[in-house]
Design an enzyme around this catalytic site. Structure first.
Site, PDB file in Angstrom:
ATOM      1  CG  HIS A 161      68.693 -14.985 -62.964  1.00 40.45           C
ATOM      2  ND1 HIS A 161      68.833 -15.201 -61.610  1.00 40.45           N
ATOM      3  CD2 HIS A 161      67.371 -15.034 -63.223  1.00 40.45           C
ATOM      4  CE1 HIS A 161      67.641 -15.384 -61.085  1.00 40.45           C
ATOM      5  NE2 HIS A 161      66.736 -15.299 -62.038  1.00 40.45           N
ATOM      6  CG  HIS A 185      60.742 -16.134 -61.764  1.00 40.92           C
ATOM      7  ND1 HIS A 185      61.094 -16.045 -60.437  1.00 40.92           N
ATOM      8  CD2 HIS A 185      61.881 -15.913 -62.476  1.00 40.92           C
ATOM      9  CE1 HIS A 185      62.387 -15.808 -60.345  1.00 40.92           C
ATOM     10  NE2 HIS A 185      62.893 -15.724 -61.561  1.00 40.92           N
ATOM     11  NE  ARG A 259      66.995 -35.174 -35.085  1.00 36.79           N
ATOM     12  CZ  ARG A 259      67.403 -36.342 -35.627  1.00 36.79           C
ATOM     13  NH1 ARG A 259      66.730 -36.925 -36.586  1.00 36.79           N
ATOM     14  NH2 ARG A 259      68.503 -36.911 -35.177  1.00 36.79           N
ATOM     15  CB  CYS A 306      67.977 -29.524 -33.742  1.00 38.26           C
ATOM     16  SG  CYS A 306      68.481 -31.230 -33.555  1.00 38.26           S
ATOM     17  CE1 TYR A 442      68.828 -34.544 -30.018  1.00 37.00           C
ATOM     18  CE2 TYR A 442      67.385 -36.388 -29.512  1.00 37.00           C
ATOM     19  CZ  TYR A 442      67.938 -35.507 -30.422  1.00 37.00           C
ATOM     20  OH  TYR A 442      67.589 -35.602 -31.742  1.00 37.00           O
TER      21      TYR A 442
HETATM   22  N1  LIG Z   1      57.338 -37.610 -32.577  1.00 37.85           N
HETATM   23  C1  LIG Z   1      58.506 -36.995 -32.800  1.00 37.85           C
HETATM   24  N2  LIG Z   1      58.709 -35.790 -32.242  1.00 37.85           N
HETATM   25  C2  LIG Z   1      59.867 -35.140 -32.441  1.00 37.85           C
HETATM   26  C3  LIG Z   1      60.908 -35.716 -33.204  1.00 37.85           C
HETATM   27  C4  LIG Z   1      60.668 -36.980 -33.798  1.00 37.85           C
HETATM   28  O1  LIG Z   1      61.506 -37.525 -34.519  1.00 37.85           O
HETATM   29  N3  LIG Z   1      59.454 -37.589 -33.558  1.00 37.85           N
HETATM   30  N4  LIG Z   1      62.122 -35.025 -33.338  1.00 37.85           N
HETATM   31  C5  LIG Z   1      62.424 -34.079 -32.285  1.00 37.85           C
HETATM   32  C6  LIG Z   1      63.582 -33.249 -32.525  1.00 37.85           C
HETATM   33  S1  LIG Z   1      65.088 -33.923 -32.138  1.00 37.85           S
HETATM   34  C7  LIG Z   1      63.489 -31.949 -32.896  1.00 37.85           C
HETATM   35  S2  LIG Z   1      64.852 -30.959 -33.044  1.00 37.85           S
HETATM   36  C8  LIG Z   1      62.186 -31.350 -33.208  1.00 37.85           C
HETATM   37  C9  LIG Z   1      62.183 -30.814 -34.624  1.00 37.85           C
HETATM   38  O2  LIG Z   1      60.953 -30.253 -34.926  1.00 37.85           O
HETATM   39  P1  LIG Z   1      60.602 -29.809 -36.405  1.00 37.85           P
HETATM   40  O3  LIG Z   1      60.850 -30.987 -37.306  1.00 37.85           O
HETATM   41  O4  LIG Z   1      59.194 -29.374 -36.356  1.00 37.85           O
HETATM   42  O5  LIG Z   1      61.530 -28.677 -36.738  1.00 37.85           O
HETATM   43  O6  LIG Z   1      61.112 -32.284 -33.102  1.00 37.85           O
HETATM   44  C10 LIG Z   1      61.234 -33.169 -32.011  1.00 37.85           C
HETATM   45  N5  LIG Z   1      60.030 -33.914 -31.881  1.00 37.85           N
HETATM   46 MO   LIG Z   2      66.710 -32.341 -32.384  1.00 33.13          MO
END
Ligand SMILES: Nc1nc2c(c(=O)[nH]1)N[C@H]1C(S)=C(S)[C@@H](COP(=O)(O)O)O[C@H]1N2
Ligand SMILES: [Mo]
Length: 592
Positions: A161, A185, A259, A306, A442
């Site tokens: 490859h 590709h 996330r 995060c 958090y």
């Molecule tokens: N409504 C909602 N907002 C949220 C979350 C979620 O689970 N629900 N996760 C939070 C967390 S912990 C993070 S780190 C970021 C991740 O954003 P992304 O998925 O756009 O990277 O969204 C935040 N906002």
């Molecule tokens: Mo997060």
């Protein structure tokens, strides 16, 4: 990703293949988009979800390429293609193909495909299930992939490859999304070449498209790019392979870490309303269109990280609770929308408000019906240079479902958790959000605090994040040949609160000596350095050594630095790991 190459001892070739990721992602996006639009016509295709590799999207992909591309689709693709540097060539290639493809009618294209398929069925092959294919992911077990309904054993091709070992990313699954990523590709001779390796056909059931399962709260998740490393499927949490993360200053949306705490809500943008209420306000509701036309449109480049980014390194010291994130739970994007401060002013918030917090609620709800929520300080919300957005676009396109379609809060410089997605409610208040994620999660604690002694009320909610940097290439345990004259170390660096990264120091000898890396990134105003810097350093490979411990550490404009080890900042929830990033590589004896 870096561990993919189980049999080979040479890490040097690994990097070449993904170089055009950024542009090629645009192509994948295009196919994906067509697929989604196609689903409207073909109801059984309406809910392909989860990890593509585990689902039967082959038929869907096959169908999607038969359709003629509309101008909008090409515009989206072109935007995707241009999302990064080095894409121009690829774009040119594709443009040429478009020009060739455009005169063809759908009927013509369909009949072409049908005749191609007719040829395929002339030969008879053994039938394999998707599961059979999944079992063939290594050189030892054989490397199988599927393309449309065909099954191919490409083990013998791996070493041939041209793009090196990154082909292993597709092992055990469908090749289409990867080919879509790597534009080179999409050529006739490549399809012909693949035919040489054909060993079977997918079983008819596995060619069928997955239908949505209404009883499963996760039955309506969006399609995700298979290159993502999944930390949890339900809810969906995933990050990109490290070395493709640092290929792009603006992280392509498809590989931007996702996330989610709950199922991804599906929102009808026409019915969508944002409610604004609270302290000193008469409640109002805004439509998506209101947000787009009543307020000036702002675009901000901001990094989202995060709190759990690099948690796995904390886990290695002592077990913590949480998803085992690597170093890629971070991404940088442009965000476009209305300023929160403009919207609050419009809602009648007095300048001398005695409110202290702005709370946000998402449309994603847990079983008890409580939504995901979080809050930020009113100071950040109203600050002239705070740049808090109610964003409806990411990287120049409508938000994708995973990233909060149709509306999310973007709080530059502040931990991901406060950047609430699928935003439906804003409450101005004297109080912080009562959400679990604000109050009982958090937060940072001393290393001595454990789950028996922790009192979440004693610590403030994480907001602005500390200085951070990490090495994205080489990867831990990579092998470098002593024949290589140089080694290039790459990574990202970022600091919370709008502080600017001013320097990244790199060591190849475990921290004894240091060299300053070259930084790249957009120039941002003082106090508003929301975006990360990518950095790299190419140095001669130290001679006569078997191992290297490569380290990076960043400094921001307030001369904040990273702690050198994890243990002193260990905390039970595994958040805020910003220790020096360390990577161990082995130098293989060379031939010369
Ligand atoms: N409504 C909602 N907002 C949220 C979350 C979620 O689970 N629900 N996760 C939070 C967390 S912990 C993070 S780190 C970021 C991740 O954003 P992304 O998925 O756009 O990277 O969204 C935040 N906002
Ligand atoms: Mo997060």
């Amino acid at each position: 990703m870096c561990k993919l190459d189980m049999d080979s001892k040479k890490g040097g070739t690994v990097m070449s293949f993904l170089r055009c990721t950024r542009s090629a992602l645009g192509i994948w996006r295009l196919q994906n988009r067509i697929q989604i639009e196609t689903s409207a016509v073909l109801p059984q295709a309406s809910s392909v979800y989860g990890f593509v590799r585990s689902k039967n999207t082959t038929a869907n992909h096959a169908r999607s390429v038969d359709y003629q591309f509309s101008t909008t689709q090409w515009r989206h693709m072109v935007m995707g293609v241009l999302a990064g540097t080095g894409a121009v060539l690829v774009y040119g290639l594709y443009r040429q193909q478009v020009q060739q493809a455009e005169p063809k009618s759908i009927t013509e294209l369909t009949s072409l495909t049908v005749s191609a398929r007719d040829n395929e069925v002339k030969q008879t092959y053994p039938i394999f299930t998707r599961q059979d294919v999944t079992k063939h992911k290594t050189m030892a077990d054989g490397v199988w992939v599927t393309y449309k309904s065909g099954v191919y054993d490409i083990t013998k091709f791996i070493d041939l490859h041209p793009g090196g070992k990154k082909i292993m990313l597709a092992a055990g699954g469908a090749i289409e999304p990867f080919w879509a990523m790597y534009a080179v590709h999409n050529q006739e001779h490549i399809y012909e070449m693949l035919e040489e390796y054909k060993i079977g056909e997918l079983s008819p059931e596995d060619q069928k498209v997955a239908t949505s399962d209404v009883s499963d709260p996760y039955g309506n998740e969006p399609l995700r790019h298979p290159v993502l490393k999944v930390n949890s499927l339900k809810p969906f949490n995933a990050e990109p392979p490290l070395e493709i993360l640092s290929d792009n200053y603006l992280t392509p949306t498809e590989i931007f870490f996702k996330r989610n705490h709950l199922p991804v809500p599906e929102v009808d943008p026409k019915k969508f309303r944002l409610e604004i209420m609270g302290e000193g306000l008469t409640s109002i509701q805004l439509t998506l269109n209101d947000l787009k036309i009543k307020f000036p449109k702002h675009t901000v480049t901001a990094t989202l990280q995060c709190a759990g980014n690099r948690r796995s390194e904390m886990n290695a010291v002592r077990q913590v609770k949480g998803l085992n994130w690597g170093m890629a739970a971070i991404g940088n994007a442009t965000w476009t929308g209305a300023k929160l401060s403009d919207v609050l002013k419009y809602a009648g918030l007095p300048e001398d408000t005695n409110a202290k917090h702005v709370q946000f609620e998402g449309l994603d709800k847990d079983v008890s019906g409580s939504p995901y929520g979080a809050s930020i300080s009113i100071r950040k919300a109203l600050a002239k240079d705070g740049d808090v957005l109610l964003a409806y676009e990411m990287n120049g396109e409508n938000l994708s479902r995973d990233h909060g379609f149709p509306l999310r809060v973007v709080v530059p410089g502040v931990v991901g958790a406060r950047n609430v997605k699928w935003l439906s409610k804003i409450i101005v208040s004297k109080e912080e959000s009562k959400s679990h994620w604000q109050v009982n999660d958090y937060k940072g604690f001393s290393p001595s605090v454990d789950w028996d002694t922790v009192d979440f009320s004693t610590a403030p909610a994480i907001q602005e994040l500390p200085i951070q940097s990490a090495i994205t290439t080489p990867c831990n345990d990579d092998h470098i040949s002593a024949d290589d004259d140089e080694v290039t170390v790459k990574g990202y660096a970022w600091s919370g609160g709008g502080q600017e990264v001013i320097r990244v120091d790199v060591s190849l000898d475990g921290g004894k000596t240091w060299q300053v890396a070259e930084l790249t990134g957009e120039k941002q105003d003082e106090g508003q350095a929301w975006a990360w810097k990518l950095w790299q350093l190419t140095v001669p490979l130290p001679k006569g050594q078997k191992n290297l411990e490569i380290i990076c550490k960043a400094v921001d404009n307030n001369y904040n630095v990273q702690p050198d080890t994890v243990a002193p900042i260990w905390n039970l929830r595994g958040v805020l790991n910003n220790s020096w990033s360390r990577v161990k590589v082995t130098i293989e004896p060379g031939s010369g």
